[in-house]
Write a protein that holds these residues in place. Structure first.
Motif, PDB file in Angstrom:
ATOM      1  N   ALA A 187       0.814  -1.215   0.000  1.00  0.00           N
ATOM      2  CA  ALA A 187       0.000   0.000   0.000  1.00  0.00           C
ATOM      3  C   ALA A 187       0.849   1.266   0.000  1.00  0.00           C
ATOM      4  O   ALA A 187       0.348   2.341  -0.298  1.00  0.00           O
ATOM      5  N   PRO A 201       3.371   2.654  -1.903  1.00  0.00           N
ATOM      6  CA  PRO A 201       3.483   3.553  -3.070  1.00  0.00           C
ATOM      7  C   PRO A 201       2.221   4.381  -3.292  1.00  0.00           C
ATOM      8  O   PRO A 201       2.310   5.568  -3.623  1.00  0.00           O
ATOM      9  N   THR A 202       1.044   3.804  -3.078  1.00  0.00           N
ATOM     10  CA  THR A 202      -0.217   4.536  -3.226  1.00  0.00           C
ATOM     11  C   THR A 202      -0.333   5.624  -2.174  1.00  0.00           C
ATOM     12  O   THR A 202      -0.706   6.762  -2.475  1.00  0.00           O
ATOM     13  N   LEU A 203      -0.002   5.299  -0.925  1.00  0.00           N
ATOM     14  CA  LEU A 203      -0.042   6.281   0.162  1.00  0.00           C
ATOM     15  C   LEU A 203       0.866   7.463  -0.145  1.00  0.00           C
ATOM     16  O   LEU A 203       0.504   8.614   0.077  1.00  0.00           O
ATOM     17  N   ALA A 245       1.989   8.482  -3.120  1.00  0.00           N
ATOM     18  CA  ALA A 245       1.461   9.261  -4.246  1.00  0.00           C
ATOM     19  C   ALA A 245       0.303  10.142  -3.786  1.00  0.00           C
ATOM     20  O   ALA A 245       0.195  11.310  -4.182  1.00  0.00           O
ATOM     21  N   GLU A 246      -0.562   9.595  -2.941  1.00  0.00           N
ATOM     22  CA  GLU A 246      -1.699  10.368  -2.424  1.00  0.00           C
ATOM     23  C   GLU A 246      -1.211  11.514  -1.528  1.00  0.00           C
ATOM     24  O   GLU A 246      -1.760  12.614  -1.558  1.00  0.00           O
ATOM     25  N   HIS A 289       0.204  14.230  -3.735  1.00  0.00           N
ATOM     26  CA  HIS A 289      -0.894  14.903  -4.421  1.00  0.00           C
ATOM     27  C   HIS A 289      -1.621  15.871  -3.483  1.00  0.00           C
ATOM     28  O   HIS A 289      -1.893  17.020  -3.847  1.00  0.00           O
ATOM     29  N   ARG A 332      -1.273   7.343   8.231  1.00  0.00           N
ATOM     30  CA  ARG A 332      -2.103   6.830   7.126  1.00  0.00           C
ATOM     31  C   ARG A 332      -1.831   5.354   6.877  1.00  0.00           C
ATOM     32  O   ARG A 332      -2.737   4.596   6.555  1.00  0.00           O
TER      33      ARG A 332
END
Lengths: 158, 158
Positions: A8, A10-12, A14-15, A18, A80
């Motif tokens: 999880a 890489p998604t965290l 990137a978010e 952003h 997160r």
């Protein structure tokens, strides 16, 4: 939970990048990005050009902002990754400017000596509030160009 | 020489604001301006909108930048008013975030207790180099939202 093998992460990251750029106009102006996250360290980066001072090297305010955001971000990502909703605030900080930065800016954030996520997590679970001290630094070839020791507080939203 | 009756002061202040915005992209992004100068105090201002964080109040990096620039500017204006050419650098600073800022940002800079321009000027004249500590603060209706104690060094160019 900041294990780079965690699928999880890489998604965290990137978010996080952003939302940082979406919510904080100055982060956009600095052209900040996440350079690396893992092993309990967050590294933020920003190009020199939008962050220069009158002498053509890195503006102290950009360095202070980048180091503070790296520390803040390390805590936000830790929370997160473990799915907890908190507000995170910086309480105080001590900045040392040791050498000018004539290249693109980097800010590394880690827990300060004597701090642990275990103690932080336990305080948050028990009291809904936890403090933690971080050590942040902007390295250049010759060593650290500046360092920031900062204390943050996380307060559970519910 | 920072007497508000000094006829050259308004021109110096206008030139200072112009060069700040011309030379430091982040000062432009913050929409910084000089609000007041006189009685040995410099006040910088910036609107809230370009300086918000993810919570909608003032971003800590903007506050740190504004307070540091107010201190730096106070020294630069003192030197320009007495026609001396120096580079001015911040060496270290301690920032305390006491309350969120939900309004336009203000930063007041003054000499810290125990400091004097006489001692600063004498060191600069004798050694071509002088240090000085400043006390900067961002006031809101309820008191100071944050404070910065910072040490600067001025180095004569020739």
């Amino acid at each position: 939970m900041t294990d780079p093998m965690n699928a999880a992460v890489p998604t965290l990251v990137a978010e996080f990048e952003h939302s940082l750029l979406a919510d904080i106009p100055l982060a956009r102006a600095m052209q900040l990005r996440v350079a690396q996250y893992g092993d309990d360290e967050l590294v933020l980066a920003a190009p020199l050009a939008p962050n220069v001072n009158d002498k053509g090297c890195a503006f102290g305010g950009s360095l202070a902002s980048l180091l503070t955001l790296a520390g803040w971000g390390l805590i936000v990502l830790h929370l997160r990754a473990t799915d907890r909703e908190c507000e995170v605030y910086v309480q105080d900080s001590q900045m040392r400017y040791l050498a000018p930065v004539w290249e693109d800016l980097l800010a590394h954030a880690r827990l300060a000596d004597g701090e642990s996520w275990q103690a932080f997590d336990a305080a948050l679970a028990t009291r809904g509030k936890a403090r933690v001290r971080l050590h942040c630094r902007a390295p250049v070839a010759a060593g650290d160009a500046c360092t920031l020791e900062a204390r943050f507080v996380a307060i559970a939203k519910r």
